[in-house]
Structures are given as C-alpha cells and as structure tokens.
Design a protein around this motif. Structure first.
Motif, mmCIF file in Angstrom:
data_model
loop_
_atom_site.group_PDB
_atom_site.id
_atom_site.type_symbol
_atom_site.label_atom_id
_atom_site.label_comp_id
_atom_site.label_asym_id
_atom_site.label_seq_id
_atom_site.Cartn_x
_atom_site.Cartn_y
_atom_site.Cartn_z
ATOM 1 N N GLU A 129 0.819 -1.217 0.000
ATOM 2 C CA GLU A 129 0.000 0.000 0.000
ATOM 3 C C GLU A 129 0.854 1.269 0.000
ATOM 4 O O GLU A 129 0.407 2.318 -0.436
ATOM 5 N N LEU A 130 2.081 1.157 0.537
ATOM 6 C CA LEU A 130 2.953 2.336 0.600
ATOM 7 C C LEU A 130 3.783 2.504 -0.669
ATOM 8 O O LEU A 130 4.253 3.599 -0.981
ATOM 9 N N CYS A 131 3.986 1.412 -1.393
ATOM 10 C CA CYS A 131 4.931 1.425 -2.526
ATOM 11 C C CYS A 131 4.537 2.387 -3.644
ATOM 12 O O CYS A 131 5.396 2.901 -4.352
ATOM 13 N N GLY A 132 3.245 2.614 -3.814
ATOM 14 C CA GLY A 132 2.802 3.476 -4.899
ATOM 15 C C GLY A 132 3.009 4.957 -4.627
ATOM 16 O O GLY A 132 2.865 5.786 -5.527
ATOM 17 N N HIS A 133 3.347 5.306 -3.410
ATOM 18 C CA HIS A 133 3.543 6.716 -3.061
ATOM 19 C C HIS A 133 4.684 7.313 -3.883
ATOM 20 O O HIS A 133 5.720 6.668 -4.080
ATOM 21 N N SER A 134 4.477 8.549 -4.338
ATOM 22 C CA SER A 134 5.454 9.141 -5.262
ATOM 23 C C SER A 134 6.828 9.329 -4.627
ATOM 24 O O SER A 134 7.831 9.420 -5.335
ATOM 25 N N LYS A 135 6.913 9.386 -3.290
ATOM 26 C CA LYS A 135 8.217 9.596 -2.661
ATOM 27 C C LYS A 135 8.794 8.337 -2.009
ATOM 28 O O LYS A 135 9.815 8.396 -1.335
ATOM 29 N N VAL A 136 8.148 7.199 -2.235
ATOM 30 C CA VAL A 136 8.730 5.928 -1.776
ATOM 31 C C VAL A 136 9.644 5.424 -2.888
ATOM 32 O O VAL A 136 9.189 4.991 -3.937
ATOM 33 N N VAL A 137 10.967 5.471 -2.630
ATOM 34 C CA VAL A 137 11.929 5.259 -3.712
ATOM 35 C C VAL A 137 12.504 3.845 -3.761
ATOM 36 O O VAL A 137 13.188 3.483 -4.715
ATOM 37 N N ALA A 195 9.418 -6.331 -4.245
ATOM 38 C CA ALA A 195 10.228 -5.400 -5.034
ATOM 39 C C ALA A 195 10.156 -5.742 -6.522
ATOM 40 O O ALA A 195 10.042 -4.857 -7.372
ATOM 41 N N VAL A 196 10.210 -7.034 -6.821
ATOM 42 C CA VAL A 196 10.104 -7.474 -8.223
ATOM 43 C C VAL A 196 8.752 -7.047 -8.775
ATOM 44 O O VAL A 196 8.654 -6.441 -9.848
ATOM 45 N N GLU A 197 7.707 -7.334 -8.005
ATOM 46 C CA GLU A 197 6.334 -7.001 -8.422
ATOM 47 C C GLU A 197 6.161 -5.493 -8.624
ATOM 48 O O GLU A 197 5.533 -5.052 -9.586
ATOM 49 N N GLN A 198 6.715 -4.702 -7.718
ATOM 50 C CA GLN A 198 6.526 -3.248 -7.742
ATOM 51 C C GLN A 198 7.571 -2.531 -8.600
ATOM 52 O O GLN A 198 7.565 -1.305 -8.698
ATOM 53 N N LYS A 199 8.520 -3.302 -9.152
ATOM 54 C CA LYS A 199 9.611 -2.726 -9.953
ATOM 55 C C LYS A 199 10.356 -1.636 -9.177
ATOM 56 O O LYS A 199 10.655 -0.554 -9.698
ATOM 57 N N LEU A 200 10.666 -1.968 -7.913
ATOM 58 C CA LEU A 200 11.454 -1.058 -7.079
ATOM 59 C C LEU A 200 12.761 -1.762 -6.705
ATOM 60 O O LEU A 200 12.804 -2.995 -6.618
#
Ligand SMILES: [Zn+2]
Length: 268
Positions: free
Chosen positions: A82-90, A131-136
């Motif tokens: 839920e937090l990963c989509g935030h624009s400042k979560v790098v 991370a793989v799923e969220q491409k982070l």
C-alpha cells in the motif's frame, strides 16, 4: 558547495523528534540536498512516508529490518504494498540477514537461532518478491552474513538491484555485489582511524557503483564519532571517500548523485 545525498538515515528514530526542520537546515547548509529516511518496520515506514510528505528534501524507503521482526505479521507484503505506490517511496527496505545479533547471544539456544534465521529469510524473500512485483530496488542490511544474504539475493538479481548499505566487507564480497548488478554505500566508518580494510574496499569500488550515507543516528564520522549522527555529516564521509578515490569533491558529487538517481528513479 558540492551537493551530496544522504542515502540512508533513520529520521523517524526518537533521537530526531522535534528536530526535523533544524536537521534539514543543517544538512542543506552542508550541501546535503536530499535525505532518504529508511523504515525498519511498518510504523517507522509509515512515519518515513509522512516525513517525506511534509518535507521536500526527504524521501522514504519502506520495509522490515531483519532485527526488527518480532512484531512482523506472517506476510509483510500487503501493508508495504500500500505504501509502494507513493510518489516519494523510492525503494523497499531495509531488509536482509543479520547474524551478528542472534538469540544465542542473548541466552537463547542454537534451536532459537535456527528459528530466527528461518524467519529472517522468509521476510527477506517476501520483500524481494514485492520489489520485483513493484519494480522497485531494495536497500540491503547484512551483518556478518554477506554470503547467506547474497545466496538468497542472487535468485532475484536478474529482476531487482540492491544497495548494500554500510558496506564494510572486503573486495571479493564487493565483486560479488557488483557482478550481480548491485551497488554499495559507505557510512562514516570510512573516516574511522582503524578502518583500513573499509578504505581498501572504497579504493577498489568503481566510482559509478557507490553512494554515501550516514545511517543516522548511528555511525557519526570523525570528528563526531560516538555522538548522535545526522545527515549534515554526510559531507565528512564524502570528503574521505573522495580522498581515497583520488578525485575532487565535485567529481564524487557528480558520480554519487547520478548513481542515486539511476538507482532510485523516483528521487526528484
Ligand atoms: Zn539502517
């Protein structure tokens, strides 16, 4: 003044309560223009996001530290997602394996150690999958556990990159990290008098594979060793790294900031 980024600080620790505006001001006066605040559990991750929302120079990384899993749910992914989509979560982290603090060092049995290690590995994998799923990319903590950390990380290394933070291992460990497409970052330890081996590793690290950080409130560089660390001190670490690499501060600034933007594409 040459800009540097503090790529790893824990601004949500009680050490900094009520001092965030002053801390940002002192950082900016020292040329530290961006600060990445790292979560160690769900609460500190949410707080890091809140700080990032409130202060332009602050960005957030969300995750569970391997030493803070006592209160972790069975699956840490849903709440982090839920937090990963935030624009400042790098990125996601800090995550990894820590064999420095095991239950047996605190009155536990060898069996307790095995249970703890299994738990660390499970939560580490959940975050790597996320991370793989969220491409982070991910921020990796490992202490006295580079081999077991890399053994797990290797399975994901074709899909995610890691910042092996507070890197203190030798050149062969460094080479394995770099071969997997990942990078390292160095703390104030590089300024410590006895840290010859860490400086040898710095010397061996390609200029485009490293970043600098404080790990605030820990690991103050010289001349503040032993005192509360804060992002402004990134400057001392950068100075030492530039000296060891034989480059100017301006060159190191260029390399480390470029690397940070490549590694954390959401960094503004
Ligand atoms: Zn940390």
């Amino acid at each position: 003044m040459e800009p540097f980024y503090d790529t790893h600080a824990h601004l949500t620790f009680p050490d900094f309560t009520e001092d965030i505006p002053g801390l940002i001001e002192r950082a900016q006066a020292a040329g530290i223009t961006r600060i990445i605040s790292i979560g160690t559990d769900l609460e500190s991750s949410k707080s890091a996001v809140a700080l990032a929302e409130a202060h332009a120079p602050i960005y957030a990384v969300v995750g569970w530290h391997p030493n803070d899993l006592a209160a972790a749910p069975d699956d840490v992914a849903p709440a982090l997602r839920e937090l990963c989509g935030h624009s400042k979560v790098v990125a996601i982290g800090e995550m990894g394996i820590d064999h420095f603090r095991l239950p047996s060092g605190n009155g536990g049995s060898p069996m307790d150690d095995e249970v703890w290690k299994t738990q660390q590995e499970k939560i580490f994998r959940q975050q790597l999958e996320l991370a793989v799923e969220q491409k982070l990319n991910v921020v990796i903590h490992q202490r006295v556990a580079l081999e077991p950390t890399l053994d797990i990380f290797q399975e994901y290394a074709d899909r995610v990159r890691g910042q092996f933070h507070c890197f203190v291992d030798d050149q062969s460990g460094l080479n394995r990290v770099i071969e997997m497409g990942s990078i390292v970052s160095f703390t104030g330890i590089v300024t410590f008098k006895n840290a010859h081996q860490v400086r040898e590793t710095v010397a061996a690290t390609p200029l485009d594979k490293l970043m600098v950080e404080t790990d605030s409130p820990f690991l103050s560089p010289m001349p503040y060793r032993g005192k509360r660390c804060e992002p402004a001190y990134t400057h001392y670490t950068a100075k030492k790294v530039a000296e060891v690499k034989g480059v100017s501060l301006a060159e190191l600034s260029g390399f480390t900031c470029t690397t940070a933007h490549e590694f954390f594409p959401k960094l503004g």
